[in-house]
Write an enzyme that holds these catalytic residues in place. Structure first.
Site, mmCIF file in Angstrom:
data_model
loop_
_atom_site.group_PDB
_atom_site.id
_atom_site.type_symbol
_atom_site.label_atom_id
_atom_site.label_comp_id
_atom_site.label_asym_id
_atom_site.label_seq_id
_atom_site.Cartn_x
_atom_site.Cartn_y
_atom_site.Cartn_z
ATOM 1 N N ASN A 18 0.918 -1.165 -0.081
ATOM 2 C CA ASN A 18 0.103 0.015 0.016
ATOM 3 C C ASN A 18 0.830 1.360 0.129
ATOM 4 O O ASN A 18 0.503 2.373 -0.747
ATOM 5 C CB ASN A 18 -0.969 0.005 1.276
ATOM 6 C CG ASN A 18 -2.330 -0.793 0.847
ATOM 7 O OD1 ASN A 18 -3.133 -0.517 0.034
ATOM 8 N ND2 ASN A 18 -2.155 -1.893 1.577
ATOM 9 N N MET A 94 1.270 -1.948 12.224
ATOM 10 C CA MET A 94 0.942 -2.962 13.212
ATOM 11 C C MET A 94 0.624 -2.538 14.973
ATOM 12 O O MET A 94 0.863 -3.514 15.556
ATOM 13 C CB MET A 94 1.483 -4.238 13.212
ATOM 14 C CG MET A 94 1.271 -4.905 11.766
ATOM 15 S SD MET A 94 -0.422 -5.218 11.115
ATOM 16 C CE MET A 94 -0.675 -6.574 12.214
ATOM 17 N N LEU A 97 -2.532 3.303 18.009
ATOM 18 C CA LEU A 97 -1.742 4.655 18.439
ATOM 19 C C LEU A 97 -2.849 5.170 19.583
ATOM 20 O O LEU A 97 -3.965 5.014 19.419
ATOM 21 C CB LEU A 97 -1.973 5.497 17.159
ATOM 22 C CG LEU A 97 -0.891 5.160 16.217
ATOM 23 C CD1 LEU A 97 -1.077 5.795 14.837
ATOM 24 C CD2 LEU A 97 0.659 5.429 16.550
ATOM 25 N N HIS A 113 -7.904 -0.962 5.781
ATOM 26 C CA HIS A 113 -8.172 -2.263 6.577
ATOM 27 C C HIS A 113 -8.883 -3.017 5.262
ATOM 28 O O HIS A 113 -9.540 -2.766 4.860
ATOM 29 C CB HIS A 113 -9.208 -2.027 7.554
ATOM 30 C CG HIS A 113 -9.214 -3.305 8.517
ATOM 31 N ND1 HIS A 113 -8.658 -3.866 9.208
ATOM 32 C CD2 HIS A 113 -10.569 -4.097 8.329
ATOM 33 C CE1 HIS A 113 -8.858 -4.709 9.787
ATOM 34 N NE2 HIS A 113 -10.256 -5.062 9.371
ATOM 35 N N ASP A 145 -9.320 6.584 14.795
ATOM 36 C CA ASP A 145 -9.474 6.883 16.208
ATOM 37 C C ASP A 145 -8.856 5.892 17.122
ATOM 38 O O ASP A 145 -8.235 4.984 16.648
ATOM 39 C CB ASP A 145 -11.086 7.035 16.757
ATOM 40 C CG ASP A 145 -11.552 5.976 16.548
ATOM 41 O OD1 ASP A 145 -11.334 4.710 16.394
ATOM 42 O OD2 ASP A 145 -12.899 6.022 16.252
HETATM 43 C C1 GRF Z 1 -2.956 -4.564 4.021
HETATM 44 O O1 GRF Z 1 -4.059 -5.859 3.892
HETATM 45 C C2 GRF Z 1 -3.802 -3.381 5.018
HETATM 46 O O2 GRF Z 1 -5.188 -3.285 4.662
HETATM 47 C C3 GRF Z 1 -3.756 -3.871 6.057
HETATM 48 O O3 GRF Z 1 -2.322 -4.514 6.175
HETATM 49 C C4 GRF Z 1 -2.087 -5.026 4.983
HETATM 50 C C5 GRF Z 1 -0.759 -4.273 4.651
HETATM 51 O O4 GRF Z 1 -0.065 -4.927 3.510
HETATM 52 N N1 GRF Z 1 -4.017 -3.057 7.222
HETATM 53 P P1 GRF Z 1 1.000 -3.982 2.815
HETATM 54 O O5 GRF Z 1 2.414 -3.936 3.763
HETATM 55 O O6 GRF Z 1 0.736 -2.828 2.396
HETATM 56 O O7 GRF Z 1 1.462 -4.828 1.605
#
Ligand code: GRF
Length: 222
Positions: A18, A94, A97, A113, A145
């Site tokens: 992402n 991960m 916050l 998400h 949030d």
């Molecule tokens: C994605 O599925 C995102 O929605 C979730 O964690 C994953 C991260 O994947 N929060 P990447 O590190 O962006 O490949």
């Protein structure tokens, strides 16, 4: 003269696909944001490589190196401030916050998400969706949030769940949509097209946000 681009700080912990989608969007002329820095709480995260390759400052703030969550968040804030970050994008970050941290970037922290929230918050969203037997899955970009994936929803994209799906195949299908949706939502948010309205948002999506970030689902990537 074109408007100054919003400075994003992208927080990561893992692969960073992402992050890559955001870097690619920011590399396009006319996209209203740039990635000012990438911060990982995991020193070995591949996302750091992606940042370096794109010429973006990549910083490690290892939660394990800090005695408390407050200390960790203090270091995180310092890294973001040093880079002049205006908006924070969580991209596979991960750590939860605190409200205190979020207060420093009120209304300016976004997350993606891999489920259609409010269904399946938390870890292993795709596995949860398969176990529950839903026929439609997807992804959500939302304001952050202090809860787990509970903030106001900005944008969502849906994908079918196929009878033969396993966690891997469903995750891959959702991820393709994540890469389309996150830049789109970021573009809308930083240009003031997303208004907070209590627990909801009002989104003015009639405007184009960068050439290829605003596409209909399923359209090929350029
Ligand atoms: C994605 O599925 C995102 O929605 C979730 O964690 C994953 C991260 O994947 N929060 P990447 O590190 O962006 O490949």
């Amino acid at each position: 003269m074109s408007a100054p681009r919003a400075r994003l700080g992208v927080l990561v912990s893992g692969s960073g696909s992402n992050l890559q989608a955001l870097l690619d969007a920011c590399a396009q002329e006319g996209f209203p944001a740039e990635v000012a820095c990438v911060v990982s709480n995991v020193p070995t995260a591949f996302a750091l490589e992606r940042a370096r390759k794109a010429g973006v400052p990549a910083v490690v703030v290892d939660h394990k190196a800090h005695a408390s969550k407050a200390d960790f968040e203090k270091a995180l804030l310092a890294a973001l401030r040093d880079a002049g970050v205006e908006w924070v994008c969580l991209a596979g970050f991960m750590r939860l916050l605190s409200a205190d941290f979020l207060g420093h970037y009120a209304g300016r922290v976004l997350n993606i998400h891999p489920s259609l929230l409010p269904s399946f918050p938390g870890l292993h969203a795709q596995r949860q969706a398969l176990e529950r037997g839903v026929k439609i899955a997807g992804c959500t970009v939302h304001f952050v949030d202090a809860g787990t994936d509970t903030g106001p929803i900005i944008a969502q994209a849906a994908v079918p769940v196929l009878p033969e799906d396993d966690e891997k195949s469903l995750s891959a299908r959702i991820l393709t949509e994540e890469h389309r949706l996150y830049p789109l939502a970021v573009g809308l948010a930083v240009t003031g097209k997303v208004a907070l309205d209590g627990a909801r948002t009002r989104v003015d999506a009639q405007t184009t946000v960068g050439e290829s970030s605003l596409r209909s689902p399923g359209a090929p990537r350029s």
